[in-house]
Scaffold this motif. Structure first.
Motif, short mmCIF file in Angstrom:
data_model
loop_
_atom_site.label_atom_id
_atom_site.label_comp_id
_atom_site.label_asym_id
_atom_site.label_seq_id
_atom_site.Cartn_x
_atom_site.Cartn_y
_atom_site.Cartn_z
N UNK A 5 25.72 23.02 -19.78
CA UNK A 5 25.42 21.58 -19.78
C UNK A 5 26.42 20.83 -20.65
N UNK A 6 27.42 21.53 -21.16
CA UNK A 6 28.21 21.00 -22.25
C UNK A 6 29.33 20.05 -21.83
N UNK A 22 31.53 39.10 -23.72
CA UNK A 22 32.60 38.14 -23.46
C UNK A 22 33.91 38.67 -24.00
N UNK A 55 34.97 27.83 -25.81
CA UNK A 55 35.30 27.82 -27.23
C UNK A 55 35.22 29.23 -27.81
N UNK A 56 34.21 30.00 -27.40
CA UNK A 56 34.09 31.37 -27.90
C UNK A 56 35.31 32.20 -27.50
N UNK A 87 25.10 20.74 -25.63
CA UNK A 87 24.63 21.11 -24.30
C UNK A 87 23.82 22.40 -24.29
N UNK A 105 29.64 27.35 -31.86
CA UNK A 105 28.86 28.31 -31.06
C UNK A 105 28.91 29.71 -31.67
N UNK A 138 28.30 39.24 -29.18
CA UNK A 138 29.54 38.76 -28.55
C UNK A 138 29.26 38.38 -27.11
N UNK A 191 31.28 24.23 -18.65
CA UNK A 191 30.47 25.24 -19.36
C UNK A 191 29.04 24.72 -19.54
N UNK A 239 23.61 31.30 -25.31
CA UNK A 239 22.23 31.35 -24.81
C UNK A 239 21.81 32.76 -24.41
N UNK A 281 31.71 28.75 -16.79
CA UNK A 281 30.62 29.65 -17.16
C UNK A 281 29.31 28.88 -17.14
N UNK A 282 28.24 29.59 -16.80
CA UNK A 282 26.92 28.93 -16.74
C UNK A 282 26.41 28.58 -18.14
N UNK A 283 27.02 29.16 -19.19
CA UNK A 283 26.51 28.95 -20.55
C UNK A 283 27.42 28.03 -21.34
N UNK A 284 26.82 27.09 -22.05
CA UNK A 284 27.59 26.19 -22.91
C UNK A 284 28.30 26.97 -24.00
N UNK A 285 29.54 26.59 -24.30
CA UNK A 285 30.24 27.13 -25.45
C UNK A 285 31.17 28.29 -25.17
N UNK A 286 31.08 28.87 -23.96
CA UNK A 286 31.88 30.07 -23.68
C UNK A 286 33.39 29.80 -23.82
#
Lengths: 425, 321
Positions: free
Chosen positions: B129-130, B86, B112-113, A199, A269, A313, B127, A317, B105-110
């Motif tokens: 588009x994910x 983050x 998981x991070x 995504x 990611x 961190x 998260x 994106x 969150x607006x960002x993909x992957x957050x």
């Protein structure tokens, strides 16, 4: 250890641009001499190791001036020599940008605090803005041989043509990061199966390939010396290969990480693997490896881009691009399966030639040559850890990865600066 | 299961287990005191970097019905905060001793991070588009209520697939349950490398609807016309919107889902949402029950491997007081 100490690199296999032989290499007063000229030298043990001309990195971002929190000339120099590099070309995307002779002189003077030789690249346009040409004649007169807007490929085809035309009589090589930004906009990784799955906005390989095609045409039109920076797609390599066969003189480099890592390595990611151009597909990586072996790719570069933790961190994106790479480039190339002789050609002999460093005979370890030497064990495997690196940058794409190939000693202008894998200077 | 980050982390058996225990949580809402003590003493933080009143409320109600304490962490979404660390936020929350973080969150992957920096269970509430896994679970639950087993059913997903976390999650969940999925969108709104998805691709909506057992509509963002992804919303509505005629052609037995909020007149014609087969309200209601099930499995006795039916006793004990 002072420069005047005699050194004897003993027991290794010498691989240089002349050939391969089992012999010792002797150093006195900064140059290579016949071993029997020395009386009581300091012995550098090279048993089981390859001994070659020092590595030359024609693409590294060294932080200073302007970003000293992420890197200084001193820390970058330590990182460079630990990676076997004896010469590094500093990219001009500093603050201020290297767009005048005054800044060239400043960078060169602070570069003297590094343990390696630092060559200075200039910007093509003022402040790397892509709008007005920098004083290219002034830069050339100050000793600059290579100009690039580093990170910003020149988008405007007319300005690119003018830059190539203007640089030709000055003997300046134009370095271009090939990226058609209108097409790669909103991309945070390679466009494909993995961007789709994760995504994340994708940048298609075509954004690079179209720019390579355009600039090959402009190089043919102008007869200028053009160098493509960090090519990453199989399509680009095919275009460059075809151009070479058609007699258009362009050269090209690949970043070490593009020889080993793929877009699927972004599955967690990990922002330290967010680089530009992005990590591509396994087919692209295989093509890059082949292109290094075949010589279509002239140089392997570190594209060393140090960052402080706060810039990484973040959400993927929003994180900055780039990985540190000076300390790992050789090991990454060898781990990717590049042969020792191809790795040395792309990490030492060919980039030295492209940058016009010394005369061609100095790319061998024969008597009379400058004593820039690397000694590495091609079979020693080490698990890479950012916390153990000399760079101030914390962003390593290789955290926890086992890399095969370890630099044991580095000699810069006759001075032993790395011994047993540690800085000793 | 330590976290719920993506539908792709779940097996078909995992999904079936969540759907199996969901009715017992739905039942809680029907009780006079709509609360069970399953998560008493536990704290669930709702970390929303992006406005989403309905998802946040759904999780909050779910947590409260399980007697968990909730902590609303609203993070400013202003552009000034872009690029915030983050890790700083994660460590702040961790220091408060929370048991689960529900993150949007607006960002993909957050999400998981965040698992790198917090010990708490992380639940992805959407998260970038994910992924939006609880949306997919509630969509499955809602469709099974209407259709029974989804095996072999043809589910059509229409709209902006490329930018949709709902589509990515739904495709993973529906196909795991044995359904066949058809994606319908103009090529500009399809994801990259669509051939790598386990779906059929169709660009003609009418053709796709002929054999649909269920239809999932996606929200069409108005900005897409400014990004040259579609010429304009009027043309989009004509080619890819669920018009009254298309709804009539479907017949009354084909369920229609929408994750909300709807753009009436764009992906769905103005009066179509009022049809009985449009299950938006069911989705909202089921969303609370599914999220209770997820919280219970991650934090409750379910997390320790105790079978879910024990919960029903909990319900009755509480109610009998």
């Amino acid at each position: 250890m002072s420069e005047s100490t005699d050194l004897l690199v003993r027991g290794g296999t010498v691989v240089d641009s002349v050939g391969t032989s089992m012999r010792d290499v002797a150093v006195r007063n900064g140059v290579i001499v016949e071993p029997d000229a020395l009386s009581e030298p300091h012995v550098v043990d090279a048993t089981g190791c390859i001994v070659s001309t020092g590595l030359v990195d024609m693409h590294a971002h060294l932080g200073e001036p302007g970003d000293e929190a992420a890197e200084t000339m001193r820390s970058a120099g330590h990182a460079a020599v630990l990676g076997g590099f004896t010469t590094v070309l500093a990219m001009p995307d500093t603050h201020p940008a290297v767009d005048s002779a005054a800044v060239v002189d400043h960078v060169r003077s602070i570069g003297s605090s590094a343990l390696c030789h630092v060559e200075v690249a200039g910007a093509i346009t003022l402040q790397r803005s892509g709008k007005h040409l920098a004083p290219l004649g002034e830069l050339a007169a100050a000793g600059v041989r290579y100009v690039t807007d580093a990170g910003f490929g020149l988008q405007n085809p007319l300005l690119m043509r003018r830059a190539l035309e203007y640089c030709r009589p000055l003997g300046l090589t134009v370095g271009q990061p090939a990226d058609l930004r209108a097409l790669s906009a909103h991309g945070h990784m390679h466009e494909g199966e993995w961007s789709s799955r994760l995504g994340l906005g994708g940048a298609p390989a075509e954004a690079e390939e179209i720019m390579v095609m355009r600039d090959v045409s402009l190089a043919r039109l102008t007869g200028a010396t053009l160098h493509f920076q960090t090519l990453s797609s199989a399509g680009s390599l095919a275009i460059v290969g075809a151009a070479a066969r058609a007699g258009v003189e362009v050269s090209a480099e690949v970043a070490a990480h593009h020889l080993l890592l793929t877009d699927s390595d972004l599955v967690s990611y990990d922002t330290n693997r967010k680089v530009w151009p992005p990590l591509r597909s396994s087919a692209d990586v295989a093509a890059a490896q082949t292109a290094v072996e075949s010589g279509v790719i002239d140089a392997i570069v570190s594209d060393h881009t140090p960052h402080t933790t706060d810039r990484k961190e973040r959400a993927f994106d929003e994180a900055e691009h780039g990985t540190v790479g000076l300390e790992t480039a050789l090991a990454v190339a060898l781990t990717a399966g590049i042969s020792v002789s191809s790795a040395l050609r792309a990490l030492s002999w060919r980039p030295a030639e492209l940058l016009g460093l010394g005369d061609p005979t100095t790319r061998s370890l024969s008597a009379g040559a400058t004593a820039d030497i690397v000694v590495f064990d091609p079979d020693l495997a080490i698990t890479s850890k950012a916390s153990e690196m000399a760079t101030l940058g914390t962003n390593s794409a290789y955290e926890g990865i086992e890399l095969t190939g370890a630099v044991r000693a580095t000699i810069v202008a006759g001075r032993l600066v790395v011994e047993e894998g540690k800085v000793v200077a | 299961m330590n976290h719920l980050l993506s539908i792709d982390d779940l097996t078909a058996a995992d999904i079936r287990e969540i759907l199996r225990i969901t009715p017992s949580f739905a039942e809680v809402a029907e009780r006079r005191i709509s609360k069970v003590p399953a998560l008493r003493g536990q704290t669930v933080a709702l970390l929303f970097y992006e406005d989403s009143t309905r998802t946040r409320l759904s999780f909050e109600v779910a947590a409260k019905r399980l007697s968990a304490d909730t902590l609303n962490v609203s993070v400013s979404t202003s552009s000034v905060n872009k690029g915030e660390s983050l890790r700083d936020t994660a460590e702040t929350i961790e220091a408060m001793g929370i048991d689960a973080v529900v993150v949007r969150h607006r960002s993909s992957g957050v999400p998981m991070q965040l698992t790198k920096w917090v010990d708490a269970a992380v639940i992805n509430a959407g998260d970038g588009w994910h992924q939006h896994p609880t949306q997919a679970l509630l969509d499955c639950f809602t469709l099974e209520q209407q259709l029974g087993d989804l095996t072999g059913r043809n589910i059509v997903i229409v709209g902006d697939i490329r930018h949709s976390r709902v589509a990515r999650s739904d495709v993973g969940a529906f196909t795991r349950l044995g359904a066949e999925v058809t994606l319908v969108a103009p090529p500009t709104l399809l994801p990259a490398a669509p051939d790598t998805w386990p779906v059929r691709i169709e660009t003609n909506l009418d053709r796709a609807l002929q054999r649909a057992d269920a239809v999932c509509l996606l929200r069409m963002q108005r900005e897409r016309q400014h990004e040259a992804l579609v010429p304009d919303l009027r043309e989009y509505a004509t080619l890819y919107g669920l018009t009254a005629q298309r709804a009539a052609a479907l017949g009354p037995d084909v369920p229609i889902l929408h994750p909300g909020p709807m753009n009436r007149g764009v992906e769905i014609a103005a009066d179509v949402p009022d049809l009985d087969q449009v299950l938006v309200v069911d989705q909202v209601r089921n969303g609370v029950a599914v999220r209770m099930a997820v919280l219970f499995l991650l934090l409750g006795s379910g997390a320790a491997g105790m079978p879910a039916p024990a919960l029903v006793d909990d319900v009755e004990t509480e109610d009998a007081r």
